[in-house]
Design a protein around this motif. Structure first.
Motif: not given
Length: 248
Positions: A66-93
């Protein structure tokens, strides 16, 4: 013309007019239809069921920001999801086992009595479905994605990569059960059991619905153990129905 001749002519005319009515009355007699009696039969159903250990797990989770603007909320979500996908790759998925299942952006409002809604900001939900083929890594993978930024886990379900062998075994058990039931009914009725007139199959393997899973990163102890996850067993069931001819 004499009176006798006129009487004869009138009589002939009356007979001529009456003749069609007689013919119609004869043709209107009811038609008799003889229906053939249907051969007696047994209509039965049975099922076969086997228990098998799963060899695949599916986890549904999401990142909500959640963020004050839609652009900020999208950017934060993209950053977190990028870290999540990287963690999945390290886990062998593998990449083919990671699928985005939903992306939603919505405005968030605060409501107070007798006042118009006040815009608080924007919320982004990014949901992902992940297939894990090594069941020994389910718990550690869940811990890894939560640590990387996942803050919603919808549940976990277990399945089979290939259910054909289990389904074929269930089919054999179902047919045996149907045959036994048909013989039992025929014996109880005192009739001769004939061949199978028809056979219908239903059912088959259905993945179980997702189970709730704790939404937190488990603190590793000294042994480095991950969140425990028990796969249990799956039930593969085949339902059949058959029609058997019977004789007296």
């Amino acid at each position: 013309m004499t009176r006798t001749a006129r009487a004869l002519m009138l009589g002939t005319a009356l007979m001529t007019l009456a003749a069609p009515a007689v013919a119609f009355a004869q043709s209107a007699s009811p038609m008799q239809v003889h229906a053939m009696a249907q051969q007696p039969a047994l209509n039965l159903s049975a099922y076969g069921e086997v228990k098998v250990a799963p060899d695949q797990a599916t986890i549904n989770f999401g990142v909500v920001t959640e963020a004050a603007t839609a652009q900020e909320a999208m950017a934060q979500n993209a950053q977190q999801m990028t870290r999540v996908v990287a963690a999945l790759r390290r886990a062998g998925v593998a990449e083919r086992d990671i699928q985005t299942s939903g992306l939603n952006l919505s405005a968030q409002y605060d409501y107070q009595q007798n006042e118009p809604p006040k815009l608080r900001g924007y919320q982004v939900q990014n949901r992902v479905t992940v297939i894990i083929n090594d069941l020994t890594k389910v718990g550690s993978t869940a811990d890894a994605v939560v640590t990387a930024g996942v803050n919603q886990i919808d549940g976990i379900s277990f399945g089979l990569k290939d259910a054909k062998a289990a389904e074929d075994q269930a089919r054999q058990l179902a047919v045996r059960a149907l045959q036994d039931k048909a013989r039992l009914y025929a014996q109880a009725l005192g009739v001769q059991l004939g061949g199978v007139r028809s056979l219908t199959e239903g059912g088959g393997f259905m993945p179980e619905p997702p189970r709730p899973m704790p939404m937190y990163a488990r603190a590793m102890d000294a042994s480095g153990a991950a969140t425990p996850v028990s796969a249990g067993e799956l039930t593969v069931r085949i339902d059949i129905s058959g029609v058997y001819d019977i004789g007296r």
